[in-house]
Design an enzyme around this catalytic site. Sequence first.
Site, mmCIF file in Angstrom:
data_model
loop_
_atom_site.group_PDB
_atom_site.id
_atom_site.type_symbol
_atom_site.label_atom_id
_atom_site.label_comp_id
_atom_site.label_asym_id
_atom_site.label_seq_id
_atom_site.Cartn_x
_atom_site.Cartn_y
_atom_site.Cartn_z
ATOM 1 N N LYS A 1 61.468 -12.668 67.995
ATOM 2 C CA LYS A 1 59.887 -12.737 68.147
ATOM 3 C C LYS A 1 59.347 -13.919 68.639
ATOM 4 O O LYS A 1 59.588 -14.731 69.513
ATOM 5 C CB LYS A 1 59.976 -13.177 66.437
ATOM 6 N N SER B 1 55.170 -9.775 58.914
ATOM 7 C CA SER B 1 54.822 -10.313 60.711
ATOM 8 C C SER B 1 55.793 -9.860 62.188
ATOM 9 O O SER B 1 55.331 -9.354 62.719
ATOM 10 C CB SER B 1 54.590 -11.740 60.845
ATOM 11 N N SER C 1 57.690 -12.539 56.198
ATOM 12 C CA SER C 1 57.710 -12.191 57.790
ATOM 13 C C SER C 1 59.416 -11.196 58.253
ATOM 14 O O SER C 1 59.063 -10.518 59.323
ATOM 15 C CB SER C 1 57.636 -12.722 58.899
HETATM 16 N N1 GLN Z 1 53.035 -10.816 54.977
HETATM 17 C C1 GLN Z 1 52.489 -12.080 55.284
HETATM 18 C C2 GLN Z 1 51.186 -13.347 55.830
HETATM 19 O O1 GLN Z 1 50.594 -12.375 55.719
HETATM 20 C C3 GLN Z 1 53.437 -13.077 55.982
HETATM 21 C C4 GLN Z 1 53.608 -13.584 57.040
HETATM 22 C C5 GLN Z 1 55.064 -13.921 57.159
HETATM 23 O O2 GLN Z 1 55.951 -14.777 57.214
HETATM 24 N N2 GLN Z 1 54.854 -14.913 58.416
HETATM 25 O O3 GLN Z 1 51.091 -14.212 55.929
#
Ligand code: GLN
Length: 476
Positions: free
Chosen positions: A77, A152, A176
């Site tokens: 990532k 994400s 994420s």
């Molecule tokens: N969807 C969550 C957020 O927007 C999780 C994001 C993540 O785990 N980086 O913060």
Amino acid sequence: MFCYTDIKTYHGQLMTGATTCVQAVQFYLNQIRQHQDLNAYLEIFADEALEIANTLDAERLQGKPIGPLHGVVVGIKDVIAYKGHALSAASKILENYKAVYSATAIEKLIAAGAIIIGRQNCDEFAMGSSNENSAFGPVKNAADHERVPGGSSGGSAVAVQANLCMVSLGSDTGGSVRQPADFCGVVGLKPSYGRISRYGLIAYASSFDQIGIFSKNVADAALVLEVIAGEDAMDSTVASVAVPAYSQLMQAPMAPKKIAYFKETLSHPGLDPEIKSQIENHISILTAAGHCVEAINFDLLNFVVPTYYVLTTAEASSNLSRYDGIRFGHRTKEKVEDLADMYKFSRTEGFGAEVQRRILLGTFVLSAGYFDAYFTKAQQVRQKLVDFTNQVFKAYDFIISPTVPTTAFKIGTKHATATEIFLADIYTVYANLVGVPGISLPLFKHSNGMPFGLQVMSASMEEAALLHFSNSLMKA
Ligand code: GLN
């Protein structure tokens, strides 16, 4: 033709000469080229990956001992630093930035013989649940190109789903890794807070962030975790506890377990009825297999999402203040009057809308008049959640739940309200708030054709038991 199932089988094929690392890399480069429309990768390290594969093949043929991840093709990532390679967090503000050092997890992968094939698209600064917040365009779900892959770490999930690498590294601050794994039908593991070093991981919310693993099966995740976990002089938040040989524990017989689920998770109005019924059915299967599964009360469920967003935006507003366009990253070309203006223009041009929203929210909850009402209150709720969780894990081995309340939705359909998309994090943010490990297992298929997962959580640092149990569920 090259065909991948798991690392162990691949290593067997390498040893008999049925395949080579170069053939594996060529296969994935070809796959990536053919599936460019998925937008899973922001950059491919083709020449470099082939060169490393060549060296590994030569060393193996000379009889040199092979590393535990010898020739394993990994995608990362775009929030994990790999020295000398671009690192953008899918943001314009880091355009043209190159990592000046490698993350500890990357150093360990390379030392174990892995081949890093490229960096993967994601939501900007890991903020989002659909990959639509990337400055470089959305990623498509390979099961249905009209749908999001989740976020994400969307690119990392799709890369495993569509055979564009063997395993991916993502990051999980509130789901994420687990949420896109659920949407794409792959395994997604978020280890305990403090299991893997965060050195070289771009910070979103430092007391929540953790590197996670996407794979096609539990055994691969176990092996990768075994390699990248453990103490690190560069990150004092890593726990000083030994890292078990997770991959060796997979075959042990499975004793009956005590499993809890929170009543409120299954009665939640936002939960898709079909997901609910398939999970309920799975609970019966677990009971029939001899496990003890019990429903327990969790009155704090509706507080987890607000608590998560207060605390993570607060931490993000502080972490992201370093992107000022002075020493690196995007700097405005506007004619500015003074330094403050230069910061303002550079940051307004460099950050996308969701990142700006979170910086503003975080600055608000930390501001003098509101600090106690929001930040302090949220810290208190977090402590209550930790205390509650410790009690639960005194009586139970695992907590299970759906990973996400719905299956993957259509691209471009959830932009109306931020709260709608925030609320869908209801089952995943809990593990990050309390620091326990969680895994999403691709056990189900919805009648709309999309996959979805079961989330399993264990007490902190109990990944050995979590992976062993997960492996038995996947095999069953
Ligand atoms: N969807 C969550 C957020 O927007 C999780 C994001 C993540 O785990 N980086 O913060």
